[in-house]
Design a protein around this motif. Sequence first.
Motif, PDB file in Angstrom:
ATOM      1  N   ILE A 170       0.841  -1.208   0.000  1.00 40.68           N
ATOM      2  CA  ILE A 170       0.000   0.000   0.000  1.00 40.68           C
ATOM      3  C   ILE A 170       0.873   1.254   0.000  1.00 40.68           C
ATOM      4  O   ILE A 170       0.606   2.227  -0.716  1.00 40.68           O
ATOM      5  CB  ILE A 170      -0.948  -0.007   1.219  1.00 40.68           C
ATOM      6  CG1 ILE A 170      -1.994  -1.125   1.067  1.00 40.68           C
ATOM      7  CG2 ILE A 170      -1.643   1.344   1.374  1.00 40.68           C
ATOM      8  CD1 ILE A 170      -2.838  -1.348   2.305  1.00 40.68           C
TER       9      ILE A 170
ATOM     10  N   GLU B  99       0.993   4.072  -2.973  1.00 41.34           N
ATOM     11  CA  GLU B  99       0.794   5.502  -2.685  1.00 41.34           C
ATOM     12  C   GLU B  99       2.003   6.315  -3.137  1.00 41.34           C
ATOM     13  O   GLU B  99       1.861   7.395  -3.730  1.00 41.34           O
ATOM     14  CB  GLU B  99       0.538   5.692  -1.192  1.00 41.34           C
ATOM     15  CG  GLU B  99      -0.799   5.123  -0.731  1.00 41.34           C
ATOM     16  CD  GLU B  99      -0.961   5.200   0.781  1.00 41.34           C
ATOM     17  OE1 GLU B  99       0.042   5.477   1.480  1.00 41.34           O
ATOM     18  OE2 GLU B  99      -2.098   4.971   1.258  1.00 41.34           O
TER      19      GLU B  99
ATOM     20  N   THR C 216      -2.747   5.067  -6.421  1.00 41.33           N
ATOM     21  CA  THR C 216      -3.825   4.646  -5.526  1.00 41.33           C
ATOM     22  C   THR C 216      -5.136   4.423  -6.272  1.00 41.33           C
ATOM     23  O   THR C 216      -5.903   3.507  -5.948  1.00 41.33           O
ATOM     24  CB  THR C 216      -4.036   5.691  -4.410  1.00 41.33           C
ATOM     25  OG1 THR C 216      -2.796   5.880  -3.715  1.00 41.33           O
ATOM     26  CG2 THR C 216      -5.099   5.240  -3.433  1.00 41.33           C
TER      27      THR C 216
END
Length: 371
Positions: free
Chosen positions: A240, A244, A249
């Motif tokens: 994640i 990002e 995203t």
Amino acid sequence: MKILYDHQAFAASRFGGVARYFYNLMTALHQKGVDVRLSIRYSNNYYLLNNNQFQAQPFRYFLGYMKTSILISQINRTWSCLQVVRRNYDLFHPTFFHPYFLWFIGDKPYVVTYHDVIKEKFGDRFGHVDNEPKRKKQKILDRAAHIIAVSENTKNDLIDIFQIDPVRITVIHHATNFLELSVPDTFQIQTPNTYLLYVGYRNSYKNFNPFLSAIASVLKKYDHIQLVCAGGGSFTAEEIQLIEKLGLTDQVFHYSADDFTLYRLYQHALAFVYPSLYEGFGMPILEAFATGCPVVLSNTSCFPEVAQDAALYFDPESETSVREQIETIILDEQLRQLLRKKGYERQLAFSSEKMVNQTLQVYQRAIAQAS
């Protein structure tokens, strides 16, 4: 003919290529009238929980994941030991490489399927892919009546790394149940309009993070295209963070994937991409072929053997190569159509009937030699 399989591939994993291979093999053999038995008591494996023939009791992680998994593993291993000791079978086929059964099997023949030698070939780089040391695997391989390798690439690795006599190895390629999978017309899923598809686990040698970094600029350039990751568990905190950091995203998504969902994801994808550094076979390639999905692959290990000219290849350790080939598959509709056609033709070489018949021949020879 009575064939006994053990618990190992089904005890710890809910999905996975090894469990799928054995499940498909056992199911096909049963349909041919072979007396197939699976020694397992408890499992949350997806394939077993959706089948009445090879039953296992689901369980809750009442002690937490790790402690419960260790306990369940010990129970299943004890049960498998009992089945091996009872000797009510003609041939034993362990589904992984723990040597527990060697103490109990006596002169009963057993056959081993070897999928890949990633741990032995790459050592510390990917050494955590399984917990069994080379010496234990060597002992199992040396005593086996015969060894099945899932590709010529794996056979060559077995000869090189374990010094196995080639006459003791038979190459039997995988097949996919997607060729016979009947997905109801009413089963539809919501997907992005245009997306690349990644399937399976994303850790270590699967090369996902470097792949994502390599194609980030391509996804930004063609911002209507998204990347769908199917299976392999939800994104980790590290993944994640990387997504990002790369500013992706809104373009990278994860889907949990049973067979029906995965089938539809392949069907609607712009292309399936497999950036792994090394594999023993690569089952998702056949799944993509069966569903008419163009395939883009690493040029390493078994991939050229399996896909031949039905895929577009890149060097997985070259960002430039990955980026260029992904952009090529995005822009070239004619190439995608050609790969769909060639993929369909290539998958005809990997039928379940062929795999099962070849495996039966190995079993019959092993049993005859032990008589």
